[in-house]
Scaffold this active site. Sequence first.
Site, mmCIF file in Angstrom:
data_model
loop_
_atom_site.group_PDB
_atom_site.id
_atom_site.type_symbol
_atom_site.label_atom_id
_atom_site.label_comp_id
_atom_site.label_asym_id
_atom_site.label_seq_id
_atom_site.Cartn_x
_atom_site.Cartn_y
_atom_site.Cartn_z
ATOM 1 N N LYS A 1 1.163 5.634 8.037
ATOM 2 C CA LYS A 1 1.847 5.730 6.665
ATOM 3 C C LYS A 1 0.446 5.862 5.672
ATOM 4 C CE LYS A 1 1.992 2.116 4.784
ATOM 5 N NZ LYS A 1 1.303 1.200 3.921
ATOM 6 N N LYS B 1 -7.043 1.858 -2.469
ATOM 7 C CA LYS B 1 -6.781 1.327 -1.044
ATOM 8 C C LYS B 1 -6.807 2.515 -0.124
ATOM 9 C CE LYS B 1 -4.440 -1.220 2.376
ATOM 10 N NZ LYS B 1 -4.979 -2.198 3.097
ATOM 11 N N SER C 1 0.950 -1.130 -0.040
ATOM 12 C CA SER C 1 0.009 0.158 0.078
ATOM 13 C C SER C 1 0.934 1.306 -0.089
ATOM 14 C CB SER C 1 -0.976 -0.015 1.167
ATOM 15 O OG SER C 1 -1.378 -1.099 1.510
HETATM 16 P P1 NAD Z 1 6.187 -5.937 7.316
HETATM 17 O O1 NAD Z 1 7.074 -4.942 7.514
HETATM 18 O O2 NAD Z 1 5.808 -7.109 7.950
HETATM 19 O O3 NAD Z 1 6.878 -6.498 5.734
HETATM 20 C C1 NAD Z 1 7.553 -5.927 4.859
HETATM 21 C C2 NAD Z 1 9.045 -6.275 4.419
HETATM 22 O O4 NAD Z 1 9.488 -5.824 3.623
HETATM 23 C C3 NAD Z 1 9.900 -6.678 5.574
HETATM 24 O O5 NAD Z 1 10.167 -8.055 5.933
HETATM 25 C C4 NAD Z 1 11.108 -6.117 5.098
HETATM 26 O O6 NAD Z 1 12.262 -6.580 5.696
HETATM 27 C C5 NAD Z 1 10.883 -5.994 3.750
HETATM 28 N N1 NAD Z 1 11.629 -4.979 2.817
HETATM 29 C C6 NAD Z 1 11.937 -3.597 3.318
HETATM 30 N N2 NAD Z 1 12.523 -2.952 2.538
HETATM 31 C C7 NAD Z 1 13.211 -3.914 1.945
HETATM 32 C C8 NAD Z 1 13.845 -3.734 0.284
HETATM 33 N N3 NAD Z 1 14.363 -2.725 -0.001
HETATM 34 N N4 NAD Z 1 14.097 -4.934 -0.418
HETATM 35 C C9 NAD Z 1 13.567 -6.053 0.005
HETATM 36 N N5 NAD Z 1 12.826 -6.232 1.331
HETATM 37 C C10 NAD Z 1 12.652 -5.175 1.952
HETATM 38 O O7 NAD Z 1 4.832 -5.224 6.385
HETATM 39 P P2 NAD Z 1 3.416 -6.202 6.237
HETATM 40 O O8 NAD Z 1 2.612 -6.069 7.606
HETATM 41 O O9 NAD Z 1 3.756 -7.318 5.481
HETATM 42 O O10 NAD Z 1 2.943 -5.047 5.172
HETATM 43 C C11 NAD Z 1 3.250 -4.943 3.732
HETATM 44 C C12 NAD Z 1 2.603 -4.068 2.943
HETATM 45 O O11 NAD Z 1 0.887 -4.521 3.035
HETATM 46 C C13 NAD Z 1 2.379 -2.640 3.666
HETATM 47 O O12 NAD Z 1 2.154 -1.622 2.489
HETATM 48 C C14 NAD Z 1 1.022 -2.316 4.240
HETATM 49 O O13 NAD Z 1 0.606 -1.283 4.459
HETATM 50 C C15 NAD Z 1 0.172 -3.590 3.448
HETATM 51 N N6 NAD Z 1 -0.879 -4.140 4.332
HETATM 52 C C16 NAD Z 1 -0.523 -4.922 5.533
HETATM 53 C C17 NAD Z 1 -1.769 -5.423 6.105
HETATM 54 C C18 NAD Z 1 -1.393 -6.115 7.515
HETATM 55 O O14 NAD Z 1 -2.362 -6.409 8.116
HETATM 56 N N7 NAD Z 1 -0.098 -6.437 7.909
HETATM 57 C C19 NAD Z 1 -2.874 -5.407 5.498
HETATM 58 C C20 NAD Z 1 -3.216 -4.958 4.343
HETATM 59 C C21 NAD Z 1 -1.999 -4.248 3.619
#
Ligand code: NAD
Length: 293
Positions: free
Chosen positions: A237, A169, A94
Amino acid sequence: MTIGFIGLGIMGRPMSKNLIKAGYKLAVYDKFAKFDDLVALGAEGASSNKEAASKSDVVITMLPNSPHVKEAILGPGGVIEGIGPGKIVVDMSSIAPAASREVEEALKAKGAAFLDAPVSGGEPKAVDGTLAIMVGGDQKSFDTVKPILEKMGSSVTLVGDIGSGNITKLANQIVVALNIAAVSEAFVLAAKAGVDPVKVFDAIKGGLAGSTVMNAKIPMILDGNFKPGFRVELHIKDLQNALDTAHKLGVPVPLTAAVMETLQALKVDGMVASDHSAIIRYYEKLAQIEVRK
Ligand code: NAD
């Protein structure tokens, strides 16, 4: 077909597991998190974003925000160095819609296609493969990747051109944040009045006030369980992206701004890593009452 999967956090990990379960060959990479469990399930580990992309026909990214997506795709050692004509990059993070358009321009210059395809539903639906996926981009690329997205989501909708997925979103995140705040304000009132919140929930959940948000968050609140799920910092965010996008378009969003300040208060209170249902903690402190069983 090989799928590159980049970003193996709360969401990306179970989503990639569903693709492995569906029989796809995966090349996985995360800059910070380990991914031995996915390699044990049959995925190939990559040592960079570029390598994951070069081994793949379709590359999926699931990263926190716009700067992470730009770094992983456009930065040194990024996806852009491992792709070419015919490949499709699908960003399921997102992020700001303007960032999606910027990434698309850069990938188009290399002959690759780009879709923005954020999700709604949170970790439980990522595990079950029942996310709602909202996609922006061209019909042809959408048709190519739809069968892949359907292994992660139960609804996959092309909403418009590039950036439309993330506009959708942002709308989703405004509704969710305001809904949690409304539920919080209402249940704090009931609890302070001495009415059992469990009975209030039972009484109103089937009426017009009922919502998916209420059904998901009130049971957590009643248990005092604020383990994420969806972290406060991620909702900050999303609302920041919503405020920036709305203001650029000339759309005042007063209620979104108010809930943003509630989230900022939680941040000051050390709760950025809590689930966004912790919005009720702000109201509980104001009224000096807790909404618990
Ligand atoms: P998270 O922080 O658990 O996972 C993100 C991953 O990205 C981490 O493991 C991190 O190490 C990796 N990362 C960061 N920078 C990087 C790079 N340059 N190269 C490679 N890897 C990299 O986050 P999440 O909860 O999995 O959320 C991911 C996305 O999904 C976000 O945009 C969030 O808003 C969206 N989202 C999350 C949820 C939820 O309930 N957690 C629900 C809907 C949408």
